[in-house]
Design a protein around this motif. Structure first.
Motif, PDB file in Angstrom:
ATOM      1  N   GLY A   9     -12.704   2.236  -1.707  1.00 41.20           N
ATOM      2  CA  GLY A   9     -13.776   1.661  -2.516  1.00 41.20           C
ATOM      3  C   GLY A   9     -14.655   0.711  -1.731  1.00 41.20           C
ATOM      4  N   ASN A  10     -14.018  -0.135  -0.930  1.00 43.21           N
ATOM      5  CA  ASN A  10     -14.777  -1.088  -0.118  1.00 43.21           C
ATOM      6  C   ASN A  10     -15.472  -0.420   1.066  1.00 43.21           C
ATOM      7  N   ALA A  11     -14.739   0.446   1.764  1.00 40.79           N
ATOM      8  CA  ALA A  11     -15.264   1.017   3.000  1.00 40.79           C
ATOM      9  C   ALA A  11     -16.352   2.058   2.772  1.00 40.79           C
ATOM     10  N   LEU A  12     -16.239   2.818   1.700  1.00 41.61           N
ATOM     11  CA  LEU A  12     -17.165   3.939   1.499  1.00 41.61           C
ATOM     12  C   LEU A  12     -18.307   3.634   0.540  1.00 41.61           C
ATOM     13  N   LYS A  13     -18.336   2.441  -0.017  1.00 39.44           N
ATOM     14  CA  LYS A  13     -19.399   2.085  -0.956  1.00 39.44           C
ATOM     15  C   LYS A  13     -20.805   2.290  -0.371  1.00 39.44           C
ATOM     16  N   PRO A  14     -21.054   1.937   0.900  1.00 36.03           N
ATOM     17  CA  PRO A  14     -22.406   2.131   1.442  1.00 36.03           C
ATOM     18  C   PRO A  14     -22.816   3.597   1.555  1.00 36.03           C
ATOM     19  N   PRO A  55      11.566   8.954  -5.234  1.00 36.70           N
ATOM     20  CA  PRO A  55      11.401  10.037  -6.209  1.00 36.70           C
ATOM     21  C   PRO A  55      10.110   9.838  -7.005  1.00 36.70           C
ATOM     22  N   LEU A  56       9.579  10.935  -7.542  1.00 42.38           N
ATOM     23  CA  LEU A  56       8.316  10.903  -8.270  1.00 42.38           C
ATOM     24  C   LEU A  56       8.559  10.958  -9.770  1.00 42.38           C
ATOM     25  N   ILE A  57       7.815  10.170 -10.517  1.00 41.80           N
ATOM     26  CA  ILE A  57       7.891  10.179 -11.973  1.00 41.80           C
ATOM     27  C   ILE A  57       6.530  10.611 -12.505  1.00 41.80           C
ATOM     28  N   THR A  58       6.506  11.723 -13.247  1.00 39.59           N
ATOM     29  CA  THR A  58       5.245  12.237 -13.769  1.00 39.59           C
ATOM     30  C   THR A  58       4.926  11.637 -15.129  1.00 39.59           C
ATOM     31  N   ASP A  59       3.620  11.487 -15.395  1.00 38.56           N
ATOM     32  CA  ASP A  59       3.165  11.012 -16.701  1.00 38.56           C
ATOM     33  C   ASP A  59       1.694  11.385 -16.859  1.00 38.56           C
ATOM     34  N   SER A  60       1.465  12.488 -17.559  1.00 38.04           N
ATOM     35  CA  SER A  60       0.087  12.936 -17.802  1.00 38.04           C
ATOM     36  C   SER A  60      -0.261  12.892 -19.283  1.00 38.04           C
ATOM     37  N   ARG A  61       0.311  11.950 -20.003  1.00 41.74           N
ATOM     38  CA  ARG A  61      -0.076  11.770 -21.393  1.00 41.74           C
ATOM     39  C   ARG A  61      -1.538  11.330 -21.448  1.00 41.74           C
ATOM     40  N   PRO A  62      -2.277  11.762 -22.455  1.00 38.18           N
ATOM     41  CA  PRO A  62      -3.708  11.428 -22.533  1.00 38.18           C
ATOM     42  C   PRO A  62      -4.011   9.944 -22.395  1.00 38.18           C
ATOM     43  N   ASP A  63      -3.233   9.082 -23.035  1.00 41.00           N
ATOM     44  CA  ASP A  63      -3.489   7.640 -22.934  1.00 41.00           C
ATOM     45  C   ASP A  63      -3.297   7.144 -21.502  1.00 41.00           C
ATOM     46  N   THR A  64      -2.292   7.704 -20.816  1.00 42.19           N
ATOM     47  CA  THR A  64      -2.058   7.324 -19.422  1.00 42.19           C
ATOM     48  C   THR A  64      -3.227   7.757 -18.551  1.00 42.19           C
ATOM     49  N   ILE A  65      -3.716   8.968 -18.772  1.00 43.87           N
ATOM     50  CA  ILE A  65      -4.863   9.458 -17.998  1.00 43.87           C
ATOM     51  C   ILE A  65      -6.062   8.548 -18.208  1.00 43.87           C
ATOM     52  N   ARG A  66      -6.299   8.152 -19.449  1.00 41.14           N
ATOM     53  CA  ARG A  66      -7.443   7.282 -19.756  1.00 41.14           C
ATOM     54  C   ARG A  66      -7.340   5.949 -19.008  1.00 41.14           C
ATOM     55  N   ARG A  67      -6.172   5.373 -19.001  1.00 37.56           N
ATOM     56  CA  ARG A  67      -5.992   4.115 -18.261  1.00 37.56           C
ATOM     57  C   ARG A  67      -6.178   4.340 -16.763  1.00 37.56           C
ATOM     58  N   SER A  68      -5.656   5.446 -16.275  1.00 35.46           N
ATOM     59  CA  SER A  68      -5.734   5.731 -14.845  1.00 35.46           C
ATOM     60  C   SER A  68      -7.174   5.903 -14.381  1.00 35.46           C
ATOM     61  N   VAL A  69      -7.959   6.660 -15.116  1.00 29.98           N
ATOM     62  CA  VAL A  69      -9.330   6.914 -14.674  1.00 29.98           C
ATOM     63  C   VAL A  69     -10.144   5.622 -14.651  1.00 29.98           C
ATOM     64  N   GLU A  70      -9.924   4.757 -15.609  1.00 34.26           N
ATOM     65  CA  GLU A  70     -10.661   3.482 -15.621  1.00 34.26           C
ATOM     66  C   GLU A  70     -10.258   2.626 -14.424  1.00 34.26           C
ATOM     67  N   GLY A  71      -8.957   2.608 -14.114  1.00 37.08           N
ATOM     68  CA  GLY A  71      -8.506   1.840 -12.958  1.00 37.08           C
ATOM     69  C   GLY A  71      -9.064   2.386 -11.661  1.00 37.08           C
ATOM     70  N   SER A  72      -9.066   3.703 -11.508  1.00 42.81           N
ATOM     71  CA  SER A  72      -9.577   4.304 -10.271  1.00 42.81           C
ATOM     72  C   SER A  72     -11.071   4.080 -10.119  1.00 42.81           C
ATOM     73  N   LEU A  73     -11.824   4.202 -11.201  1.00 45.28           N
ATOM     74  CA  LEU A  73     -13.269   3.948 -11.134  1.00 45.28           C
ATOM     75  C   LEU A  73     -13.542   2.519 -10.650  1.00 45.28           C
ATOM     76  N   LYS A  74     -12.773   1.579 -11.143  1.00 47.63           N
ATOM     77  CA  LYS A  74     -12.966   0.180 -10.754  1.00 47.63           C
ATOM     78  C   LYS A  74     -12.611  -0.037  -9.297  1.00 47.63           C
ATOM     79  N   ARG A  75     -11.457   0.489  -8.876  1.00 44.07           N
ATOM     80  CA  ARG A  75     -11.019   0.269  -7.493  1.00 44.07           C
ATOM     81  C   ARG A  75     -11.915   1.000  -6.492  1.00 44.07           C
ATOM     82  N   LEU A  76     -12.411   2.170  -6.867  1.00 46.10           N
ATOM     83  CA  LEU A  76     -13.281   2.933  -5.971  1.00 46.10           C
ATOM     84  C   LEU A  76     -14.731   2.465  -6.026  1.00 46.10           C
ATOM     85  N   GLN A  77     -15.006   1.522  -6.923  1.00 42.96           N
ATOM     86  CA  GLN A  77     -16.335   0.908  -7.045  1.00 42.96           C
ATOM     87  C   GLN A  77     -17.411   1.975  -7.266  1.00 42.96           C
ATOM     88  N   THR A  78     -17.153   2.819  -8.239  1.00 41.73           N
ATOM     89  CA  THR A  78     -18.077   3.908  -8.517  1.00 41.73           C
ATOM     90  C   THR A  78     -18.139   4.151 -10.021  1.00 41.73           C
TER      91      THR A  78
END
Length: 333
Positions: free
Chosen positions: A71-76, A101-124
């Motif tokens: 997010g920081n490096a690729l923003k420009p 080990p990996l724990i999966t969680d693709s419940r709709p509410d989890t996806i919604r939280r994840s996408v908002e977090g990624s958008l913020k961290r990736l600054q996009t």
């Protein structure tokens, strides 16, 4: 670098992408952020436009380290590049096992939280390609695809894909919301997903191989005496890096060395060119922390192997003795 379309999606990316996980996770302690930021900028300068990360690529102290780095490096350069990130997975850091080990969680509410977090961290304001990191057997593929369709309508993601998916999952998900790319493990040492190629071609889906150099073994930069830091570098427990495995892989490494000499290339470039020349919609994403490797990998897109040369390589690989190769960590429901 030459560009490629992922399937028939209209999404064009550099023929070689950059897998960024190793900058923050699984290949030793996280690299210096300033150095990695400079490396990412140089990648853009020499033609990389496709950068792969995930919300889980980090440490127990900061599981989101890699997304924050990008997010920081690729923003420009945001309007010149394609960023892929992933949802639906977390690590069981309390298991006492390495790799975690990996724990999966693709419940709709989890996806919604994840996408908002990624958008913020990736600054996009949008994610170009959003992968389900691993299939969640507790959530039907159609339900995940439905959430993806909604996120596309909302403009939060532009395309979506699945990592480590089977034909059944791909077909079921694609019928609800067209998939742009499937990101699966694939290399000269791990070819089982070639069975998916006819399906991907039929549906117009791109294929993004991760670990295309078998976690670096096919770069021919390691020997039986190479050692890795246990606990932070997963290669310490990977079967292809055991001392005895180098004897088992002598014929394989000899093949890529011979081809490299014939093509005035390096073993890594041959390993990447081999898959690039199989299908026009294959885009490997090798990772690195070094500029020299960044340049070397990019150069693979300029190497042409004929269809007959690719067939001859495949024929040799079919009957060649090889060691076991790392196939991923265990998934917990």
């Amino acid at each position: 670098m030459k560009n490629r379309e992922l399937g028939k999606s209209g999404l064009y990316v550099s023929a070689i992408g950059l897998g960024c996980m190793g900058m923050s996770h699984a290949y030793g302690a996280p690299a210096d952020k300033r150095e990695m930021s400079e490396l990412l900028a140089k990648a853009v300068e020499i033609g990389y436009t496709f950068f792969d990360t995930a919300e889980t690529y980090g440490t127990t102290e900061n599981p989101h380290d890699n997304e924050e780095l990008l997010g920081n490096a690729l923003k420009p350069y945001r309007n010149r590049i394609v960023i892929a990130t992933k949802f639906g997975l977390r690590f069981d850091t309390e298991s006492g096992k390495i790799p975690y080990p990996l724990i999966t969680d693709s419940r709709p509410d989890t996806i919604r939280r994840s996408v908002e977090g990624s958008l913020k961290r990736l600054q996009t304001d949008h994610i170009d390609l959003y992968y389900q990191h691993r299939v969640d057997v507790g959530v039907p593929p159609e339900e995940v695809a439905g959430v993806m369709a909604d996120l596309i309508k909302e403009g939060k993601i532009l395309h979506w894909g699945i990592s480590e998916a089977t034909e059944e999952v791909i077909r079921r998900a694609h019928s609800v919301c067209p998939i742009t790319a499937v990101e699966n493990r694939y290399s000269m040492m791990a070819r089982h997903y070639e069975s998916l190629f006819p399906v991907l071609e039929e549906l117009g889906i791109g294929f993004v191989p991760f670990s295309p150099l078998a976690n670096g073994l096919l770069s021919d930069q390691y020997t039986a005496s190479s050692r890795f830091e246990a606990g932070t570098d997963y290669r310490a427990s990977m079967p292809q890096f055991r001392p005895e495995s180098f004897a088992e892989n002598r014929e394989l490494l000899g093949l890529v060395r011979r081809l490299a000499e014939e093509k005035n290339a390096t073993p890594a470039q041959i390993s990447l060119a081999w898959m690039l020349c199989k299908k026009a919609w294959i885009v490997p994403i090798p990772g690195t922390r070094k500029f020299s490797r960044l340049q070397e990998n990019a150069g693979a897109s300029d190497i042409d192997l004929t269809a007959d040369e690719v067939r001859q390589i495949d024929k040799a690989l079919d009957t060649m003795r090889m060691s076991a190769v790392f196939g991923g960590t265990a998934i917990k429901s």
